[in-house]
Structure formats: C-alpha cells, structure tokens
Design an enzyme around this catalytic site. Sequence first.
Site, PDB file in Angstrom:
ATOM      1  N   ALA A 154      17.181  16.135  94.516  1.00 24.92           N
ATOM      2  CA  ALA A 154      17.075  17.600  94.558  1.00 24.92           C
ATOM      3  C   ALA A 154      16.769  18.212  93.199  1.00 24.92           C
ATOM      4  O   ALA A 154      16.670  19.435  93.094  1.00 24.92           O
ATOM      5  CB  ALA A 154      18.364  18.187  95.137  1.00 24.92           C
ATOM      6  N   LEU A 206      18.606  18.533  90.535  1.00 20.84           N
ATOM      7  CA  LEU A 206      19.693  19.461  90.197  1.00 20.84           C
ATOM      8  C   LEU A 206      20.177  19.343  88.757  1.00 20.84           C
ATOM      9  O   LEU A 206      20.931  20.195  88.298  1.00 20.84           O
ATOM     10  CB  LEU A 206      20.891  19.194  91.131  1.00 20.84           C
ATOM     11  CG  LEU A 206      20.624  19.445  92.618  1.00 20.84           C
ATOM     12  CD1 LEU A 206      21.791  18.926  93.460  1.00 20.84           C
ATOM     13  CD2 LEU A 206      20.414  20.930  92.882  1.00 20.84           C
ATOM     14  N   GLY A 253      18.162  18.360  82.035  1.00 24.22           N
ATOM     15  CA  GLY A 253      18.602  17.518  80.919  1.00 24.22           C
ATOM     16  C   GLY A 253      18.627  16.045  81.279  1.00 24.22           C
ATOM     17  O   GLY A 253      18.666  15.189  80.407  1.00 24.22           O
ATOM     18  N   VAL A 298      16.335  13.452  82.749  1.00 29.81           N
ATOM     19  CA  VAL A 298      14.883  13.382  82.936  1.00 29.81           C
ATOM     20  C   VAL A 298      14.513  12.815  84.319  1.00 29.81           C
ATOM     21  O   VAL A 298      13.606  13.324  84.997  1.00 29.81           O
ATOM     22  CB  VAL A 298      14.256  12.507  81.816  1.00 29.81           C
ATOM     23  CG1 VAL A 298      12.752  12.461  81.939  1.00 29.81           C
ATOM     24  CG2 VAL A 298      14.640  13.052  80.449  1.00 29.81           C
ATOM     25  N   SER A 327      16.243  12.844  87.135  1.00 32.42           N
ATOM     26  CA  SER A 327      16.538  13.820  88.195  1.00 32.42           C
ATOM     27  C   SER A 327      15.466  14.906  88.232  1.00 32.42           C
ATOM     28  O   SER A 327      14.996  15.299  89.310  1.00 32.42           O
ATOM     29  CB  SER A 327      17.927  14.427  87.979  1.00 32.42           C
ATOM     30  OG  SER A 327      18.024  15.727  88.516  1.00 32.42           O
ATOM     31  N   HIS A 356      26.535  21.172  91.457  1.00 27.74           N
ATOM     32  CA  HIS A 356      26.726  20.129  92.478  1.00 27.74           C
ATOM     33  C   HIS A 356      27.793  19.122  92.084  1.00 27.74           C
ATOM     34  O   HIS A 356      28.413  18.502  92.932  1.00 27.74           O
ATOM     35  CB  HIS A 356      25.398  19.422  92.797  1.00 27.74           C
ATOM     36  CG  HIS A 356      24.832  18.591  91.687  1.00 27.74           C
ATOM     37  ND1 HIS A 356      24.371  19.110  90.507  1.00 27.74           N
ATOM     38  CD2 HIS A 356      24.633  17.245  91.582  1.00 27.74           C
ATOM     39  CE1 HIS A 356      23.907  18.138  89.729  1.00 27.74           C
ATOM     40  NE2 HIS A 356      24.069  16.988  90.359  1.00 27.74           N
ATOM     41  N   ARG A 357      28.039  18.975  90.768  1.00 26.02           N
ATOM     42  CA  ARG A 357      29.035  18.014  90.320  1.00 26.02           C
ATOM     43  C   ARG A 357      30.407  18.689  90.178  1.00 26.02           C
ATOM     44  O   ARG A 357      31.445  18.040  90.317  1.00 26.02           O
ATOM     45  CB  ARG A 357      28.578  17.365  89.006  1.00 26.02           C
ATOM     46  CG  ARG A 357      27.162  16.751  89.127  1.00 26.02           C
ATOM     47  CD  ARG A 357      27.052  15.378  88.579  1.00 26.02           C
ATOM     48  NE  ARG A 357      27.982  14.456  89.178  1.00 26.02           N
ATOM     49  CZ  ARG A 357      28.174  13.210  88.769  1.00 26.02           C
ATOM     50  NH1 ARG A 357      27.464  12.746  87.761  1.00 26.02           N
ATOM     51  NH2 ARG A 357      29.043  12.411  89.354  1.00 26.02           N
ATOM     52  N   GLU A 416      33.029  15.113  81.351  1.00 23.87           N
ATOM     53  CA  GLU A 416      32.166  14.276  82.197  1.00 23.87           C
ATOM     54  C   GLU A 416      32.769  12.891  82.412  1.00 23.87           C
ATOM     55  O   GLU A 416      32.090  11.953  82.834  1.00 23.87           O
ATOM     56  CB  GLU A 416      30.767  14.177  81.577  1.00 23.87           C
ATOM     57  CG  GLU A 416      30.059  15.525  81.448  1.00 23.87           C
ATOM     58  CD  GLU A 416      29.441  16.042  82.758  1.00 23.87           C
ATOM     59  OE1 GLU A 416      28.852  15.240  83.483  1.00 23.87           O
ATOM     60  OE2 GLU A 416      29.563  17.249  83.047  1.00 23.87           O
ATOM     61  N   HIS A 471      24.430  11.891  79.004  1.00 24.08           N
ATOM     62  CA  HIS A 471      25.762  11.284  78.853  1.00 24.08           C
ATOM     63  C   HIS A 471      25.640  10.211  77.781  1.00 24.08           C
ATOM     64  O   HIS A 471      24.590   9.548  77.683  1.00 24.08           O
ATOM     65  CB  HIS A 471      26.230  10.594  80.149  1.00 24.08           C
ATOM     66  CG  HIS A 471      26.609  11.527  81.244  1.00 24.08           C
ATOM     67  ND1 HIS A 471      26.219  11.323  82.545  1.00 24.08           N
ATOM     68  CD2 HIS A 471      27.355  12.657  81.248  1.00 24.08           C
ATOM     69  CE1 HIS A 471      26.706  12.293  83.308  1.00 24.08           C
ATOM     70  NE2 HIS A 471      27.393  13.116  82.540  1.00 24.08           N
ATOM     71  N   ASP A 485      26.743   7.307  77.813  1.00 19.04           N
ATOM     72  CA  ASP A 485      26.518   5.949  78.350  1.00 19.04           C
ATOM     73  C   ASP A 485      25.042   5.670  78.632  1.00 19.04           C
ATOM     74  O   ASP A 485      24.684   4.602  79.120  1.00 19.04           O
ATOM     75  CB  ASP A 485      27.409   5.660  79.578  1.00 19.04           C
ATOM     76  CG  ASP A 485      27.065   6.482  80.805  1.00 19.04           C
ATOM     77  OD1 ASP A 485      26.106   7.264  80.773  1.00 19.04           O
ATOM     78  OD2 ASP A 485      27.785   6.327  81.825  1.00 19.04           O
ATOM     79  N   CYS A 525      26.530   3.834  85.365  1.00 18.49           N
ATOM     80  CA  CYS A 525      26.927   5.127  85.967  1.00 18.49           C
ATOM     81  C   CYS A 525      27.649   4.900  87.286  1.00 18.49           C
ATOM     82  O   CYS A 525      28.475   5.707  87.701  1.00 18.49           O
ATOM     83  CB  CYS A 525      25.710   5.985  86.286  1.00 18.49           C
ATOM     84  SG  CYS A 525      24.733   6.457  84.886  1.00 18.49           S
TER      85      CYS A 525
HETATM   86  O1  SUG Z   1      25.101  13.942  86.584  1.00 17.63           O
HETATM   87  N1  SUG Z   1      22.399  12.844  88.561  1.00 17.63           N
HETATM   88  C1  SUG Z   1      23.630  12.551  87.834  1.00 17.63           C
HETATM   89  C2  SUG Z   1      23.531  11.185  87.177  1.00 17.63           C
HETATM   90  C3  SUG Z   1      24.837  10.747  86.604  1.00 17.63           C
HETATM   91  C4  SUG Z   1      24.713   9.528  85.783  1.00 17.63           C
HETATM   92  N2  SUG Z   1      25.990   9.145  85.303  1.00 17.63           N
HETATM   93  C5  SUG Z   1      26.219   8.599  84.095  1.00 17.63           C
HETATM   94  N3  SUG Z   1      25.323   8.639  83.148  1.00 17.63           N
HETATM   95  N4  SUG Z   1      27.375   8.095  83.883  1.00 17.63           N
HETATM   96  C6  SUG Z   1      23.925  13.616  86.791  1.00 17.63           C
HETATM   97  O2  SUG Z   1      22.982  14.131  86.170  1.00 17.63           O
HETATM   98  C7  SUG Z   1      21.030  14.146  90.096  1.00 17.63           C
HETATM   99  C8  SUG Z   1      21.175  14.839  91.433  1.00 17.63           C
HETATM  100  C9  SUG Z   1      19.876  15.367  91.940  1.00 17.63           C
HETATM  101  O3  SUG Z   1      19.071  15.862  91.155  1.00 17.63           O
HETATM  102  O4  SUG Z   1      19.658  15.307  93.177  1.00 17.63           O
HETATM  103  C10 SUG Z   1      22.374  13.873  89.417  1.00 17.63           C
HETATM  104  O5  SUG Z   1      23.325  14.555  89.678  1.00 17.63           O
END
Ligand code: SUG
Length: 445
Positions: free
Chosen positions: A19, A21, A24, A26, A28, A137-138, A174, A250, A252, A369
């Site tokens: 989506a 969402l 930052g 890349v 996604s 969303h998170r 996070e 992040h 990581d 992740c």
């Molecule tokens: O928070 N992607 C997550 C990826 C998380 C990765 N986690 C670590 N690096 N530990 C985020 O950006 C994308 C959802 C979307 O675009 O549909 C998303 O939430």
Amino acid sequence: MSSYEVNFDGLVGPTHNYAGLSTGNVASMNNASDKSYPKAAAKQGLDKMLAVSKLGLKQGVLAPAQRPDLQTLRRLGFSGSEEQIVEKAFKENPILLNACYSASSMWTANAATVSPSADTADGKVHMTPANLVNKLHRSIESPVTSNILKATFNDEKVFSHHEALPYGDFFGDEGAANHTRFCHEYGEQGVEFFVYGKHHFDKSKPRPTKFEARHTIEASKAIARLHQLDPNKTVFAQQNPDVIDQGVFHNDVIGVGNKDVYFYHEQGLLNSKEVEENLKRAFGERPLHLVKVTTDQVPVLDAIKSYLFNSQLIALPNNETALIAPEECKNNPAVWNYIENYMLKETPIKHVHVFNVTQSMKNGGGPACLRLRVALKETELASVNQATLMDETLHEKLYALVDKHYREELTQNDLRDPKLINEVRSFLDELTTVLKLGSIYPFQQ
Ligand code: SUG
C-alpha cells in the site's frame, strides 16, 4: 545452565499487501499498489522458520494482528455495518482502509524491545511493545501485539510485560529494530545497544532532512529505565541522519549484532569511533569483533537494495557465526563479492544461508525484520507457550491453515471485498487454537 537466543518470527497475515504506507522506506514506496501474494508470503516466512530451526536453533512463531482494524475505522467516524464501514472508508479515504488492512505486524523486530533476565535488576525477562507512532498503520499494532506477547510469554514470574510508551513523537519507539545485544553466552549479562534516529526535544542535534527519523533517544532511555538495565552495560548511539535520508528507516537496515560480533556499515552511525569505544568498554576484557563494512566494499545504496545488514546473524550450535541473508544479496554483485571474497574469508562470519523472502522484502522487510529475538535460559524457555515453538509438525499445521484460508493474490481493490473480513477471522480462530493463545483478538472478545 544452557541458554538460547530464540527467534520469534511473525507469521505473515492473510491481508499482506503493498500500500506504499511507509515514507522513508524505499521498497514500500516503490512497490505501492503492486499485486501481493499472501499465500506465498506466509509460506516463505514459514520455510525460513523451519530452516533456522533445522540449523539447530530454537525458533518460535508470533501470531499476526487481526485485520481490518474495524475499531480504528469506527474511531475515525466510519459507521454502519462492517461492510458499510469498509466501503465508506474505501470511497472516502482509501489510505485509511489500507492502513487498517496492513499486515505490517509480520515484522516482529518492531513488535517490542526485549531485555533478557541476565541484564535486568529484578532477574525477569522484560518486554515493551513498540508504539510505532510514526506511521498510522503501525501505530495501531501495539494493543494486539501486547496480547500476543502475553499469550506467548505467559508466566508472570518469568516475564515482565510493560505498556507501550506514551503515544506521540516524543517517545517514538520502533522496538528491537533499533536494539542489539552483545554477550558471551546468552544467559550471561550482556551489553544492550540502543540506536535512535533523533533527539525529539533537543532540536540543536543533527536530524535527517528528507525523511523522518522514527525513533527518539527519549524512547530508548525510557526503555532502558523500564527494563532496569545497568548503565555501565548500556550504550546509546545516534543513527547517521544522512543514511536515514537514503532509506535506512530502521538501524537494522545498516547493522546487526549477535554475541561478540557486530556487523555494520561505516556510515550507519553518527560518531562511529566514539560508539565503538563505548561498546568495547562496556563489553569488558574479552574482544568484541567489529566487522565494519566500508563504502568501497559495499556502497550504502547497495546495502539498502540488497538488505545485506538486515540479515540475521546467528550462532550455530558449534558457536560459529552464520548470516541468514535475503536472496537479493546474491543478486547484487558488490554485495555477493563482499560476502564471498571478504566476509567468509576474513571475518568471524563463516557461513551464509540465503533465503527467499521476496514478498516481505518488497515492503522493506528482510529476514531480520521478520523476527524478534528473545534470549532465554533453559528454565525460561520451558515457561514459554510451547505450542508456539516451531518444528516440522507445527510447520505442517500452519502450512495447511495457510492453504485453507489465504488468497493467492491480493490487489488494493480486493480490500473492498467484504468477504475478506470473515476469511481472516476464520483463519485467526483456527490459529489461536493451534497456538493455544486464547481469545486475543477483538472479534473473539
Ligand atoms: O515499518 N513496511 C515496514 C517494514 C518494517 C521493517 N522492519 C525492520 N526494519 N525491522 C515499515 O516500514 C510497508 C507497508 C506498506 O507499504 O504496505 C511497511 O509497513
């Protein structure tokens, strides 16, 4: 007494979709609106879990969140029947529907920060679910995450479950994606290493200019206090704002540590030299192996594209160190050259295992992740909900559930389909029985 690092991977939920969402992040942003493959995504994750357990490690699974999050849509003023709520949100502001349908709880490195009992003053394993306030969303994950953690680590004598930090940017947290621990044995006191993206309060400190830093020093310090950590064994460091602006949302994504090895990029941290000194001092007399990758060896953009540092760094039963890397590393010439011709030969990381987790990768989530690390002593492991521990039988059961309930494909338009609401519920109902989690979801209460 034996002790282990147990990886608890998030099971990819049935509404896995792209989506766009996460500004930052890349991947996604680039893959927004692509068709997703939920069944394949869940199986890729399950296969990694089984493979890691077959390498001789303890492996667990964490259940996904219930989606769509209708409670949040109601809070935002969408009313009527469940079908009507979904349709109204889709028509009025599809981003809100997407946010409430995101399967983002799969990335359990963001579920919580965990401090093992050897590090905490009261000798309990402390867990604080991350508030993830930077992205809508998170930010809606933590209430159910908290239920899942309590149902998985369900012994109050052993586990201390904290509330998520107060919501708001001040305490942007996070979770374990910005936290690593160094130690000799998992059951011995280690050094906890917290990496934050910015100072919320002190605006004179450097911060990124293009993308937002999600995690604050104020959050990291609060977690260290809550978890009763020894200040002499705790190190805080700031991420280099320039790499956040290149897509390292992040820490990581640019560094990973385990036992006495820290594998990281030279550009990842601000004041790297000072941080290295602080880590070595806190670690004590025995050596801490700093495997610092230079820009000449792997440029930052290749690290981001391949997710080299979002690999899992694991200690095999013979105590040799291995890298659980995403397939994308093999497809990147600079990265694969580094792995084959330098890392495996010149560093303590002696093995590499490559996995296909492309469905998760396309949303910016690599192998690291997808897992939350929980270091446990033998007796503590015995008090974990045993139904969540991975073996061939559980892998088979979860595969069967995924086959029964998950769709092959999902597009943004499919999120309008009211049938999806109940498909998810039927799956979660069966899953909670298999994993013996009790009634953790809103629809079960
Ligand atoms: O928070 N992607 C997550 C990826 C998380 C990765 N986690 C670590 N690096 N530990 C985020 O950006 C994308 C959802 C979307 O675009 O549909 C998303 O939430």
